[in-house]
Enzyme design. Sequence first.
Site, PDB file in Angstrom:
ATOM      1  N   LYS A 194       7.329  66.835 -38.043  1.00  0.00           N
ATOM      2  CA  LYS A 194       7.418  65.683 -37.394  1.00  0.00           C
ATOM      3  C   LYS A 194       6.519  66.084 -35.828  1.00  0.00           C
ATOM      4  CE  LYS A 194      10.878  62.813 -36.895  1.00  0.00           C
ATOM      5  NZ  LYS A 194      12.116  62.446 -35.995  1.00  0.00           N
ATOM      6  N   ARG A 228      12.778  64.423 -30.170  1.00  0.00           N
ATOM      7  CA  ARG A 228      13.457  64.331 -31.707  1.00  0.00           C
ATOM      8  C   ARG A 228      12.808  65.313 -32.272  1.00  0.00           C
ATOM      9  NH1 ARG A 228       7.688  60.327 -32.817  1.00  0.00           N
ATOM     10  NH2 ARG A 228       9.245  59.811 -34.392  1.00  0.00           N
ATOM     11  N   GLY A 271      16.221  61.002 -41.854  1.00  0.00           N
ATOM     12  CA  GLY A 271      17.248  60.728 -41.162  1.00  0.00           C
ATOM     13  C   GLY A 271      18.792  61.491 -40.956  1.00  0.00           C
ATOM     14  N   MET A 282      19.048  64.571 -39.113  1.00  0.00           N
ATOM     15  CA  MET A 282      19.389  65.020 -37.955  1.00  0.00           C
ATOM     16  C   MET A 282      18.896  63.777 -36.644  1.00  0.00           C
ATOM     17  SD  MET A 282      17.511  68.779 -38.022  1.00  0.00           S
ATOM     18  CE  MET A 282      16.507  68.343 -39.004  1.00  0.00           C
ATOM     19  N   ARG A 284       3.457  60.962 -43.017  1.00  0.00           N
ATOM     20  CA  ARG A 284       3.791  62.398 -43.196  1.00  0.00           C
ATOM     21  C   ARG A 284       3.500  61.623 -44.803  1.00  0.00           C
ATOM     22  NH1 ARG A 284      10.125  61.771 -42.095  1.00  0.00           N
ATOM     23  NH2 ARG A 284      10.473  59.479 -42.341  1.00  0.00           N
ATOM     24  N   HIS A 308      26.531  70.085 -75.648  1.00  0.00           N
ATOM     25  CA  HIS A 308      25.986  69.647 -77.122  1.00  0.00           C
ATOM     26  C   HIS A 308      25.454  68.733 -76.752  1.00  0.00           C
ATOM     27  CE1 HIS A 308      26.962  66.929 -80.855  1.00  0.00           C
ATOM     28  NE2 HIS A 308      25.635  67.664 -81.153  1.00  0.00           N
ATOM     29  N   ARG A 316      16.326  71.712 -86.429  1.00  0.00           N
ATOM     30  CA  ARG A 316      17.231  72.002 -87.219  1.00  0.00           C
ATOM     31  C   ARG A 316      18.019  71.632 -87.820  1.00  0.00           C
ATOM     32  NH1 ARG A 316      17.612  69.238 -81.387  1.00  0.00           N
ATOM     33  NH2 ARG A 316      18.047  71.205 -80.111  1.00  0.00           N
ATOM     34  N   GLU A 324      17.162  85.182 -79.819  1.00  0.00           N
ATOM     35  CA  GLU A 324      18.128  85.175 -78.886  1.00  0.00           C
ATOM     36  C   GLU A 324      19.001  85.963 -79.101  1.00  0.00           C
ATOM     37  OE1 GLU A 324      19.732  81.298 -81.208  1.00  0.00           O
ATOM     38  OE2 GLU A 324      18.985  82.309 -82.525  1.00  0.00           O
ATOM     39  N   SER A 352      10.203  82.952 -81.733  1.00  0.00           N
ATOM     40  CA  SER A 352      11.160  82.088 -80.917  1.00  0.00           C
ATOM     41  C   SER A 352      12.007  82.198 -80.401  1.00  0.00           C
ATOM     42  CB  SER A 352      11.060  80.565 -81.785  1.00  0.00           C
ATOM     43  OG  SER A 352      11.361  79.026 -80.938  1.00  0.00           O
ATOM     44  N   GLY A 367      14.810  81.780 -78.294  1.00  0.00           N
ATOM     45  CA  GLY A 367      15.787  80.965 -78.336  1.00  0.00           C
ATOM     46  C   GLY A 367      17.304  81.040 -77.081  1.00  0.00           C
ATOM     47  N   ASN A 412      18.715  79.637 -75.332  1.00  0.00           N
ATOM     48  CA  ASN A 412      20.123  78.827 -74.819  1.00  0.00           C
ATOM     49  C   ASN A 412      20.975  79.874 -75.326  1.00  0.00           C
ATOM     50  OD1 ASN A 412      18.913  76.736 -74.449  1.00  0.00           O
ATOM     51  ND2 ASN A 412      19.785  75.054 -76.071  1.00  0.00           N
ATOM     52  N   ASP A 413      21.141  80.498 -75.870  1.00  0.00           N
ATOM     53  CA  ASP A 413      21.865  81.357 -76.818  1.00  0.00           C
ATOM     54  C   ASP A 413      21.942  83.009 -75.620  1.00  0.00           C
ATOM     55  OD1 ASP A 413      23.656  80.875 -77.868  1.00  0.00           O
ATOM     56  OD2 ASP A 413      22.459  80.285 -80.308  1.00  0.00           O
ATOM     57  N   CYS A 440      12.189  78.065 -77.993  1.00  0.00           N
ATOM     58  CA  CYS A 440      12.688  76.753 -78.101  1.00  0.00           C
ATOM     59  C   CYS A 440      14.080  76.325 -77.641  1.00  0.00           C
ATOM     60  CB  CYS A 440      12.934  76.894 -79.844  1.00  0.00           C
ATOM     61  SG  CYS A 440      14.256  77.953 -80.600  1.00  0.00           S
ATOM     62  N   TYR A 446       3.275  78.936 -77.240  1.00  0.00           N
ATOM     63  CA  TYR A 446       3.543  77.540 -77.095  1.00  0.00           C
ATOM     64  C   TYR A 446       4.935  77.308 -76.486  1.00  0.00           C
ATOM     65  CZ  TYR A 446       6.122  78.285 -81.226  1.00  0.00           C
ATOM     66  OH  TYR A 446       7.557  78.632 -82.241  1.00  0.00           O
TER      67      TYR A 446
HETATM   68  P1  ADP Z   1      14.037  60.375 -37.647  1.00  0.00           P
HETATM   69  O1  ADP Z   1      13.417  61.317 -38.115  1.00  0.00           O
HETATM   70  O2  ADP Z   1      15.114  59.675 -38.483  1.00  0.00           O
HETATM   71  O3  ADP Z   1      12.869  59.424 -37.840  1.00  0.00           O
HETATM   72  P2  ADP Z   1      12.328  59.984 -35.360  1.00  0.00           P
HETATM   73  O4  ADP Z   1      12.089  60.908 -34.311  1.00  0.00           O
HETATM   74  O5  ADP Z   1      10.947  59.155 -36.372  1.00  0.00           O
HETATM   75  O6  ADP Z   1      13.984  60.175 -36.269  1.00  0.00           O
HETATM   76  O7  ADP Z   1      12.550  58.576 -34.809  1.00  0.00           O
HETATM   77  C1  ADP Z   1      12.900  56.820 -35.001  1.00  0.00           C
HETATM   78  C2  ADP Z   1      12.859  56.484 -34.648  1.00  0.00           C
HETATM   79  O8  ADP Z   1      12.861  56.015 -33.261  1.00  0.00           O
HETATM   80  C3  ADP Z   1      11.161  56.364 -34.647  1.00  0.00           C
HETATM   81  O9  ADP Z   1      11.006  55.793 -35.987  1.00  0.00           O
HETATM   82  C4  ADP Z   1      10.560  54.895 -33.601  1.00  0.00           C
HETATM   83  O10 ADP Z   1      10.218  53.465 -34.163  1.00  0.00           O
HETATM   84  C5  ADP Z   1      11.992  55.274 -32.724  1.00  0.00           C
HETATM   85  N1  ADP Z   1      11.047  56.131 -31.559  1.00  0.00           N
HETATM   86  C6  ADP Z   1      10.932  58.180 -31.281  1.00  0.00           C
HETATM   87  N2  ADP Z   1      10.603  58.201 -30.757  1.00  0.00           N
HETATM   88  C7  ADP Z   1       9.980  56.877 -29.799  1.00  0.00           C
HETATM   89  C8  ADP Z   1       8.479  56.798 -28.836  1.00  0.00           C
HETATM   90  N3  ADP Z   1       8.114  57.770 -28.550  1.00  0.00           N
HETATM   91  N4  ADP Z   1       8.814  55.749 -28.106  1.00  0.00           N
HETATM   92  C9  ADP Z   1       9.305  54.461 -29.184  1.00  0.00           C
HETATM   93  N5  ADP Z   1      10.338  54.502 -29.736  1.00  0.00           N
HETATM   94  C10 ADP Z   1      10.378  55.771 -30.531  1.00  0.00           C
HETATM   95 MG    MG Z   2      20.784  80.025 -81.198  1.00  0.00          MG
HETATM   96 MG    MG Z   3      11.347  59.138 -38.059  1.00  0.00          MG
END
Ligand code: ADP
Ligand code: MG
Ligand code: MG
Length: 883
Positions: free
Chosen positions: A25, A95, A104, A106, A345, A461, A571, A752, A771, A773, A775-776, A838, A858
């Site tokens: 980020k 953040r 989501g 952290m 991202r 199996h 087989r 194998e 070849s 094998g 698994n074995d 194989c 192969y």
């Molecule tokens: P996550 O990694 O869970 O997506 P973010 O750090 O991206 O957490 O924050 C989640 C949301 O919070 C962002 O998508 C944005 O909408 C809002 N947010 C974060 N920082 C700001 C900011 N500086 N101003 C306005 N909204 C923010």
């Molecule tokens: Mg075998």
């Molecule tokens: Mg985010």
Amino acid sequence: MKHIRQFGGGSAEGRAKDKALLGGKGANLAEMASLGLPVPPGFTITTDVCRYAIAHAGGYPDGLDAEVAEALAKVEELAGAKFGDHSAPLLVSVRSGAPASMPGMMDTILNLGLNDDTVAAIATKSNNPRFAWDCYRRFVAMYGEVVLGVAAAEEDDEQPFDRILNDVKAKHRAHKDQDLSEAALREAVALFKAEILRATGTPFPDDVRTQLWGAIGAVFRSWNNPRADVYRKMNNIPVAMGTAVSVQAMVFGNLGDDCATGVAFTRNPSTGVAELYGEFLTNAQGEDVVAGIRTPEGIAELAKKLPAAYAELARVAKLLEDHFRDMQDLEFTIQHGKLFMLQTRNGKRTGTAMVKVAVDLVAEGKLTPNEAVMRVDPAKLDEVLHPTIDPKARPAFTAKGLPASPGAAIGKVVFTAKAAEEWAQRGETVLLVRTDTSPEDIHGMKVAAGILTARGGMTSHSAVVARGMGKCCVTACTALRVDAPKKTAAFVGGGKEIKLKEGDVLTLDGSTGEVFVGPLPLVPAKLGAELGTLMQWVDAVRKLRVRTNADTPIDARTARSFGAEGIGLCRTEHMFFQPERILAVREMIVASDETGRRTALAKILPMQRSDFAELFRVMDGLPVTIRLLDPPLHEFLPHAQAEIDELATSLGLTPQQVAQKVSDLTEANPMLGHRGCRLAITFPEIYEIQTRAIGEAAAEVARAGVAVHPEIMIPLVMVPEELRRLRELVGKAMTEALGGADVPFTIGTMIELPRACVVADKIAEHADFFSFGTNDLTQTTFGLSRDDAGRFLPTYLDRGVLPSDPFAVLDPDGVGALIELGVRGGRATKPGLKVGICGEHGGEPSSVEFCHRAGFDYVSCSPFRVPIARVAAARAVLAEGKA
Ligand code: ADP
Ligand code: MG
Ligand code: MG
């Protein structure tokens, strides 16, 4: 040492490449700022500080306070507001952001810097007291939860701040959050603060610097929260990576109806279609969109509501996609009609979208074909080839096992192969649910849409067979209890029991191992033109050939449609289980002398001959590797009384005599017992007659004008002398059976057993090809039974004792070292020795890359994995070029 990097105002310290230090980020915020995009100013505290804090019981390196103060001053300057100021206060978000994307997992805190004084200032300055108090109530609740740890006693109880807010809403007759008046919001803030005092014994901190350091500490700590921990384990993200913390000036999407917040993808992440895709809410803040408090609107609506901001978003989206040369996942906020970018991202996408986006980017001139190949995660191609559960309709799972064979299946449950056949004949779609499957269940598996077993593993199996059939399969579902005679089953766990009876409906997801009670909507696999284009690029690059494991003409045809270049493993025993054949096979096994065996084998010969002839015709000149009989004989023996009686009648024996024979053949450890080429050392006529079937079939097809290339493979060789004898026997039988027909054939062996790897140079004297094998070979190298590993392997993986299931991902250090030894030994004797694999690993991407590096000719894998292996083989070549 510097622990902080600044961004905003058209420049930044750091770029997208600095993800290890700034987190994904923070690094991309810096990149966007450098590109001159509208990013609220801020600074990022590096992952170094997180690692330092973990190592020093939460303490920070010397001088961090001064650096934060200095960085904050720059943000104040750029934002034209002051942190904690009583007339123009700066609010910030704090953040989290790790080097690897962990959406989501952290914590993030918004609107930090509010207290009773600053809220009044914001109310005056914005001329919108309701807005100021809306920010305040959000902040106090978020801070209380994330920093001060105020939470419900029980996990599934309503969280305290939600409960309070709902009470306030009820009291003020507000349906939605936006309906809350300033007075109601003031009341909520007071109640939130009282709850914090009650729960923690300490009042909510008014001092904004205390707030800031509290939030920074909490975000660093959230690196180690249980959610993040589970996600890291699932995705192999090292805990040592640490997270960065970005502190950023707030922009507001909740200032009125000319404000909004949303997320957008530069292309559709499920289909890959090039269109701006996403959701937004007007008059809202970030978390509202994901939290599902209000139903967001489709991004197209934004074009109508805020056209100028939409046009700007579309422009920025294109710019960022072109810049990163990949589909982007964007987070944005619009404040009074002005767009601000908060995150970008590379977007997560389905397998279908992955292929389409990669191919489209080449067509648009943004990637080279080879770069596109490197963008494709071969394992994700599974999703393209099998129908999947509609991601929009996915509830919590009922039980979970191993994702043994991908795809999804819905059907009525049956508990025996026989019931599966009966129900299927009536036109029902069934799922075969068993404690475990045996080869005898194959006819039931064939008619079932999916297979679920309580035991087994990734290469048991049922898994191997299901993958071969391209059929969804979940194994090692430990919560499952099956009572086949009573025609019932149950999922047991967590003090709960969910009962099933024959005919109840389940949905299986073989790509995740999840099991759901009831039907879920599926979306079918569409093999688009894009995949074909991608495969052309792949084939132009790769050096490894890709063959298939196929036992039947149907498998062989499927595999050829996926681009298989031959059969690497047929087989022969799988041909034995059809009802009309099994009796003859049993006669052969139970026979007390060679004459008896030959009589029975004579019945089997014509059936095998026609199977082979059909396979040769389908493969039309491509090599076909046929493995002579391998499994322990007792696997074919009857166990039910009716079957024993039937066999007794046809052999003129008493049922007691047959039962005795069956018990005589029982072995303590059949996997290490009388099987493989050991069968033919003791009963040479078995291989002799199998070979004759191959030779006669080859001659027949060759005489009809189709080129035939049989490769006869002798399994489980441990000493060179076994192969010397059997090669002589097979060679003689083959030459006789061919009767002068023009069929070039070779004779080789499966490697194998560890011993075979060690003496490979001597074994190669008698082999035209090896070849592996695997698994074995994995089983015997680890001393780990693949049929029993389901009991403890999940614990090993969960606790990180093993990095991955060695039956799914080839173990490079142990099994791999033996393979390398075997290849070296074999080629020391015969430099041109053809080498293949194989085992089930032949379709697993990292294992395919290993085979490439080890100099294989192969790999061979189940039909549905052929495209995966082709891509992996190409990536292996391209990765080498880079290194
Ligand atoms: P996550 O990694 O869970 O997506 P973010 O750090 O991206 O957490 O924050 C989640 C949301 O919070 C962002 O998508 C944005 O909408 C809002 N947010 C974060 N920082 C700001 C900011 N500086 N101003 C306005 N909204 C923010
Ligand atoms: Mg075998
Ligand atoms: Mg985010």
